[in-house]
Design a protein around this motif. Structure first.
Motif, PDB file in Angstrom:
ATOM      1  N   ALA A 217      47.625  41.988  43.695  1.00 26.23           N
ATOM      2  CA  ALA A 217      46.689  41.038  44.281  1.00 26.23           C
ATOM      3  C   ALA A 217      46.181  41.545  45.621  1.00 26.23           C
ATOM      4  N   ALA A 218      47.039  42.230  46.382  1.00 23.89           N
ATOM      5  CA  ALA A 218      46.591  42.780  47.663  1.00 23.89           C
ATOM      6  C   ALA A 218      45.548  43.881  47.446  1.00 23.89           C
ATOM      7  N   THR A 219      45.739  44.715  46.428  1.00 25.11           N
ATOM      8  CA  THR A 219      44.761  45.761  46.113  1.00 25.11           C
ATOM      9  C   THR A 219      43.423  45.152  45.710  1.00 25.11           C
ATOM     10  N   THR A 220      43.487  44.089  44.932  1.00 24.91           N
ATOM     11  CA  THR A 220      42.251  43.411  44.496  1.00 24.91           C
ATOM     12  C   THR A 220      41.506  42.848  45.689  1.00 24.91           C
ATOM     13  N   VAL A 221      42.221  42.262  46.631  1.00 28.05           N
ATOM     14  CA  VAL A 221      41.562  41.708  47.825  1.00 28.05           C
ATOM     15  C   VAL A 221      40.862  42.820  48.601  1.00 28.05           C
ATOM     16  N   ALA A 222      41.521  43.954  48.761  1.00 28.88           N
ATOM     17  CA  ALA A 222      40.906  45.064  49.499  1.00 28.88           C
ATOM     18  C   ALA A 222      39.653  45.581  48.787  1.00 28.88           C
ATOM     19  N   ARG A 223      39.704  45.664  47.457  1.00 29.08           N
ATOM     20  CA  ARG A 223      38.542  46.160  46.712  1.00 29.08           C
ATOM     21  C   ARG A 223      37.370  45.187  46.809  1.00 29.08           C
ATOM     22  N   VAL A 224      37.645  43.882  46.678  1.00 29.01           N
ATOM     23  CA  VAL A 224      36.556  42.885  46.741  1.00 29.01           C
ATOM     24  C   VAL A 224      35.973  42.825  48.144  1.00 29.01           C
ATOM     25  N   GLU A 225      36.808  43.011  49.144  1.00 31.32           N
ATOM     26  CA  GLU A 225      36.292  43.013  50.526  1.00 31.32           C
ATOM     27  C   GLU A 225      35.324  44.181  50.728  1.00 31.32           C
ATOM     28  N   ALA A 226      35.683  45.347  50.155  1.00 25.86           N
ATOM     29  CA  ALA A 226      34.784  46.511  50.279  1.00 25.86           C
ATOM     30  C   ALA A 226      33.458  46.254  49.552  1.00 25.86           C
ATOM     31  N   LEU A 227      33.528  45.659  48.375  1.00 25.55           N
ATOM     32  CA  LEU A 227      32.301  45.338  47.632  1.00 25.55           C
ATOM     33  C   LEU A 227      31.475  44.286  48.363  1.00 25.55           C
ATOM     34  N   ARG A 228      32.195  43.333  48.969  1.00 29.91           N
ATOM     35  CA  ARG A 228      31.464  42.291  49.708  1.00 29.91           C
ATOM     36  C   ARG A 228      30.769  42.903  50.915  1.00 29.91           C
ATOM     37  N   ALA A 229      31.430  43.856  51.557  1.00 27.75           N
ATOM     38  CA  ALA A 229      30.810  44.482  52.734  1.00 27.75           C
ATOM     39  C   ALA A 229      29.552  45.266  52.365  1.00 27.75           C
ATOM     40  N   SER A 230      29.541  45.818  51.131  1.00 21.36           N
ATOM     41  CA  SER A 230      28.352  46.560  50.699  1.00 21.36           C
ATOM     42  C   SER A 230      27.292  45.658  50.085  1.00 21.36           C
ATOM     43  N   GLY A 231      27.618  44.391  49.939  1.00 17.37           N
ATOM     44  CA  GLY A 231      26.667  43.419  49.415  1.00 17.37           C
ATOM     45  C   GLY A 231      26.566  43.396  47.918  1.00 17.37           C
ATOM     46  N   THR A 232      27.526  44.007  47.213  1.00 17.93           N
ATOM     47  CA  THR A 232      27.472  44.038  45.756  1.00 17.93           C
ATOM     48  C   THR A 232      28.379  42.993  45.111  1.00 17.93           C
ATOM     49  N   ALA A 233      29.148  42.217  45.915  1.00 14.69           N
ATOM     50  CA  ALA A 233      30.032  41.177  45.379  1.00 14.69           C
ATOM     51  C   ALA A 233      29.767  39.878  46.117  1.00 14.69           C
TER      52      ALA A 233
ATOM     53  N   ASP B 194      38.334  33.993  45.585  1.00 15.09           N
ATOM     54  CA  ASP B 194      39.256  33.967  44.444  1.00 15.09           C
ATOM     55  C   ASP B 194      40.346  35.024  44.594  1.00 15.09           C
ATOM     56  N   ALA B 195      39.976  36.202  45.090  1.00 15.89           N
ATOM     57  CA  ALA B 195      40.965  37.271  45.259  1.00 15.89           C
ATOM     58  C   ALA B 195      42.011  36.891  46.302  1.00 15.89           C
ATOM     59  N   ARG B 196      41.526  36.308  47.406  1.00 15.61           N
ATOM     60  CA  ARG B 196      42.471  35.893  48.455  1.00 15.61           C
ATOM     61  C   ARG B 196      43.389  34.773  47.962  1.00 15.61           C
ATOM     62  N   THR B 197      42.877  33.822  47.172  1.00 15.22           N
ATOM     63  CA  THR B 197      43.716  32.748  46.616  1.00 15.22           C
ATOM     64  C   THR B 197      44.779  33.311  45.698  1.00 15.22           C
ATOM     65  N   ALA B 198      44.403  34.304  44.870  1.00 14.45           N
ATOM     66  CA  ALA B 198      45.379  34.935  43.976  1.00 14.45           C
ATOM     67  C   ALA B 198      46.462  35.661  44.767  1.00 14.45           C
ATOM     68  N   PHE B 199      46.065  36.259  45.881  1.00 12.98           N
ATOM     69  CA  PHE B 199      47.057  36.952  46.714  1.00 12.98           C
ATOM     70  C   PHE B 199      48.035  35.947  47.327  1.00 12.98           C
ATOM     71  N   ASP B 200      47.515  34.825  47.796  1.00 15.87           N
ATOM     72  CA  ASP B 200      48.407  33.801  48.376  1.00 15.87           C
ATOM     73  C   ASP B 200      49.378  33.268  47.328  1.00 15.87           C
ATOM     74  N   ALA B 201      48.880  33.065  46.096  1.00 16.91           N
ATOM     75  CA  ALA B 201      49.762  32.580  45.031  1.00 16.91           C
ATOM     76  C   ALA B 201      50.825  33.608  44.684  1.00 16.91           C
ATOM     77  N   ALA B 202      50.458  34.874  44.701  1.00 19.67           N
ATOM     78  CA  ALA B 202      51.428  35.920  44.417  1.00 19.67           C
ATOM     79  C   ALA B 202      52.500  35.972  45.503  1.00 19.67           C
ATOM     80  N   GLY B 203      52.094  35.757  46.769  1.00 18.40           N
ATOM     81  CA  GLY B 203      53.078  35.739  47.854  1.00 18.40           C
ATOM     82  C   GLY B 203      54.050  34.573  47.719  1.00 18.40           C
ATOM     83  N   ALA B 204      53.530  33.393  47.319  1.00 18.76           N
ATOM     84  CA  ALA B 204      54.417  32.242  47.117  1.00 18.76           C
ATOM     85  C   ALA B 204      55.394  32.501  45.977  1.00 18.76           C
ATOM     86  N   ALA B 205      54.926  33.168  44.919  1.00 16.96           N
ATOM     87  CA  ALA B 205      55.803  33.476  43.794  1.00 16.96           C
ATOM     88  C   ALA B 205      56.919  34.438  44.207  1.00 16.96           C
ATOM     89  N   VAL B 206      56.606  35.355  45.104  1.00 18.39           N
ATOM     90  CA  VAL B 206      57.631  36.277  45.603  1.00 18.39           C
ATOM     91  C   VAL B 206      58.696  35.518  46.373  1.00 18.39           C
TER      92      VAL B 206
END
Length: 370
Positions: free
Chosen positions: A112-128, A135-147
């Motif tokens: 989930a952390a890798t996904t957040v980094a990838r979406v942030e890069a796409l968002r910075a380039s304006g393609t996402a 959604d990526a950040r929410t999934a990362f938070d849920a993964a942290g709670a599960a840990v």
């Protein structure tokens, strides 16, 4: 003049005679009575046992099958000794499962952390779009709670595995066992009971009235039944607050300070109260007259040496001080002495100085008021 004086004297004599006729003395009546006797509780012996003051019932904190029990009744144990163990197979598997679950949850969090980094890069380039990043950040938070949940589950499983052993918390002796190897025991069920050898108490049951008459710290003579001549002095430490509903007795705990080896835990002892502190006078509540000006008894003066079937005497009101004794009786603290006779019935209908008849069978020397 002389005639008038004589007439006056005659009138006065007549008035005195009329007054004497109207002042009728109270009738002589029979009365139920008893002689006051000192109840020497020191002459009464009670059989009790020596018990530890501090003991602990030890059990497992988890459900399981008892594998071993290393001690039996009477064994000496020391702090940290392993007393019993459970079958740890199931709990060990639970720990391994929790470790595997934790590894899986950590991998999901890294993904989930890798996904957040990838979406942030796409968002910075304006393609996402911004929604993908949320959604990526929410999934990362849920993964942290599960840990964190998996970590807690693993700690719980490891803690349960640790509790498959019972260890002694202090030096003592095993006084009871509650389960045998192979038996399934519930969490909290007593498996081994250990007690500190010292301090020790002698435990006896005494009548309710006697317990109420004992002062705090009253001395007792305690002797083992196997050696009655080797007695020690113990002191009253505790009185049960309520009497047994069936036997109407109350339990006493008598402190034994540094007793010899004969006073082993569980041994039988004979206990009697010290004579100097155990003497007391008790009367039934029916013998006590309560008025606004105090508490009284009717003391009867009669020839105690006479063996006549009906002896005449007189009653006199005597103030006394009382204290509760239980079972419908009161302890006379002051105001009475042994050998005196008191009325124990009809106290509200007697008059001071009234003549009474005392039947010979009314409790002479029977200790009814002991």
């Amino acid at each position: 003049m002389i005639r008038r004086l004589a007439l006056t004297i005659l009138v006065g004599v007549a008035l005195v005679a009329c007054r004497e006729e109207t002042e009728v003395s109270p009738p002589v009546r029979p009365v139920l009575s008893t002689r006051v006797a000192i109840d020497d509780a020191g002459s009464q012996g009670f059989v009790g046992t020596v018990e530890p003051r501090d003991k602990a019932d030890l059990g497992f904190q988890v459900l399981g099958r008892l594998m071993t029990r290393a001690v039996g009744i009477g064994d000496l144990v020391h702090t940290g000794d392993v007393l019993a163990t459970l079958d740890a197979t199931t709990l060990d598997l639970a720990v391994r499962s929790a470790e595997a679950t934790l590894g899986n949850r950590r991998a999901e969090r890294e993904n989930a952390a890798t996904t957040v980094a990838r979406v942030e890069a796409l968002r910075a380039s304006g393609t996402a779009p911004e929604a993908n990043l949320e959604d990526a950040r929410t999934a990362f938070d849920a993964a942290g709670a599960a840990v964190r949940q998996a970590e807690a589950d693993l700690a719980k499983a490891r803690d349960a595995l640790v509790h498959t052993e019972i260890k002694a918390g202090f030096d003592g002796v095993v006084t009871a066992t509650g389960a045998e190897p192979g038996q399934t025991v519930a969490a909290g069920e007593s498996v081994v009971t250990i007690a500190r050898p010292d301090p020790r108490d002698a435990i006896i049951d005494v009548p309710d009235w006697m317990a109420g008459a004992l002062p705090p710290g009253a001395p007792f003579i305690v002797a083992p039944q196997i050696a009655p001549n080797q007695s020690v002095v113990g002191h009253l430490r505790e009185i049960a607050p309520e009497a047994d509903p069936l036997t109407r007795t109350r339990r006493l705990k008598i402190d034994l300070s540094g007793p010899p080896d004969l006073f082993r835990l569980g041994s039988t002892v004979e206990v009697r109260a010290d004579r100097q502190t155990s003497s007391t006078i008790t009367l039934p509540e029916a013998a006590i007259l309560r008025r606004d000006d105090g508490v009284f008894v009717w003391v009867i003066a009669v020839d105690e040496a006479s063996r006549a079937a009906r002896r005449e005497g007189s009653v006199a009101l005597r103030p006394v001080t009382t204290a509760p004794a239980g079972d419908g009786r009161l302890r006379v603290v002051s105001g009475l002495s042994a050998g005196e006779r008191v009325a124990i019935a009809g106290v509200h209908s007697l008059q001071d100085g009234q003549k009474v008849i005392v039947p010979d069978a009314s409790g002479d020397d029977r200790g009814d008021a002991s």
